[in-house]
Design an enzyme around this catalytic site. Sequence first.
Site, mmCIF file in Angstrom:
data_model
loop_
_atom_site.group_PDB
_atom_site.id
_atom_site.type_symbol
_atom_site.label_atom_id
_atom_site.label_comp_id
_atom_site.label_asym_id
_atom_site.label_seq_id
_atom_site.Cartn_x
_atom_site.Cartn_y
_atom_site.Cartn_z
ATOM 1 N N GLY A 49 -3.000 26.110 -38.472
ATOM 2 C CA GLY A 49 -2.785 24.706 -38.775
ATOM 3 C C GLY A 49 -2.324 23.997 -37.520
ATOM 4 O O GLY A 49 -1.955 24.639 -36.530
ATOM 5 N N CYS A 107 3.984 29.812 -34.020
ATOM 6 C CA CYS A 107 3.683 28.383 -33.894
ATOM 7 C C CYS A 107 3.008 28.161 -32.546
ATOM 8 O O CYS A 107 3.454 28.727 -31.534
ATOM 9 C CB CYS A 107 4.971 27.576 -33.972
ATOM 10 S SG CYS A 107 4.728 25.795 -33.747
ATOM 11 N N LEU A 108 1.962 27.348 -32.523
ATOM 12 C CA LEU A 108 1.259 27.104 -31.264
ATOM 13 C C LEU A 108 2.125 26.362 -30.245
ATOM 14 O O LEU A 108 1.815 26.350 -29.062
ATOM 15 C CB LEU A 108 -0.028 26.314 -31.517
ATOM 16 C CG LEU A 108 -1.121 27.057 -32.304
ATOM 17 C CD1 LEU A 108 -2.252 26.106 -32.646
ATOM 18 C CD2 LEU A 108 -1.634 28.258 -31.526
ATOM 19 N N GLU A 149 3.495 23.232 -41.411
ATOM 20 C CA GLU A 149 2.815 22.092 -40.784
ATOM 21 C C GLU A 149 3.522 20.775 -41.115
ATOM 22 O O GLU A 149 3.654 19.903 -40.247
ATOM 23 C CB GLU A 149 1.349 22.038 -41.217
ATOM 24 C CG GLU A 149 0.517 23.252 -40.821
ATOM 25 C CD GLU A 149 0.662 23.643 -39.351
ATOM 26 O OE1 GLU A 149 0.858 22.756 -38.502
ATOM 27 O OE2 GLU A 149 0.589 24.848 -39.053
ATOM 28 N N HIS A 152 6.550 19.972 -39.009
ATOM 29 C CA HIS A 152 6.254 19.356 -37.705
ATOM 30 C C HIS A 152 6.334 17.830 -37.774
ATOM 31 O O HIS A 152 6.787 17.178 -36.826
ATOM 32 C CB HIS A 152 4.847 19.745 -37.235
ATOM 33 C CG HIS A 152 4.773 21.062 -36.536
ATOM 34 N ND1 HIS A 152 5.426 21.317 -35.352
ATOM 35 C CD2 HIS A 152 4.102 22.208 -36.838
ATOM 36 C CE1 HIS A 152 5.158 22.572 -34.968
ATOM 37 N NE2 HIS A 152 4.365 23.129 -35.850
HETATM 38 ZN ZN ZN Z 1 3.729 25.053 -35.680
#
Ligand code: ZN
Length: 194
Positions: A49, A107-108, A149, A152
């Site tokens: 996501g 998490c990216l 998500e 965020h």
């Molecule tokens: Zn994330």
Amino acid sequence: MTVRPIRQIGDPILRQRATEIDPADIGSAEAQQLIDDLIDSMRAANGAGLAANQIGVARRVVVMEVGDNPRYPYKPRIPLTVAINPVVEPVPGPDGAVETVDINEGCLSVPLRGMVTRHVDVRVRYLDRHGVTHDEVKRGLTAGTWQHECDHLDGVLIVDRADPSTLATWAEYEAHHRDEFVTRITQFVERVGS
Ligand code: ZN
């Protein structure tokens, strides 16, 4: 196709509360381009996501998709989903109890993984990229992805929610924690169905 750089922890935009998109603007070229960029950027990074502030736009849009994901091989599939102005709230499960589960999340925007407690059952309300309203119940790891998500969009990262003693680099997660977690979470997915 536009893959945008993913902002990393420490970038102030990840700590902002993203603002709602006026439903009348969903069809605009700007909003549609943002959605396309989110999808391209998520796929390029093998994310499950991505939220708009992770590519530098503080608006309330998230995208999710899980297929055969090398970052999260235990995650059940999620079809490509675009959620605008999403609202997530915990709900009781089929047995009437509000249940939680500890999920080792990545998490990216954060170079660590950590154990985060999530609600097993959540109600999600959102608009899709065509402006259609959705009101659905999500369960299990899929519910966890929605909570991650949507966090965020409120400027919340996994390091805020994780037990600090569980934080690990990806390499240390794989060396010391992956097998135990994957065994437990695979049993969980089988039990709750997603
Ligand atoms: Zn994330």
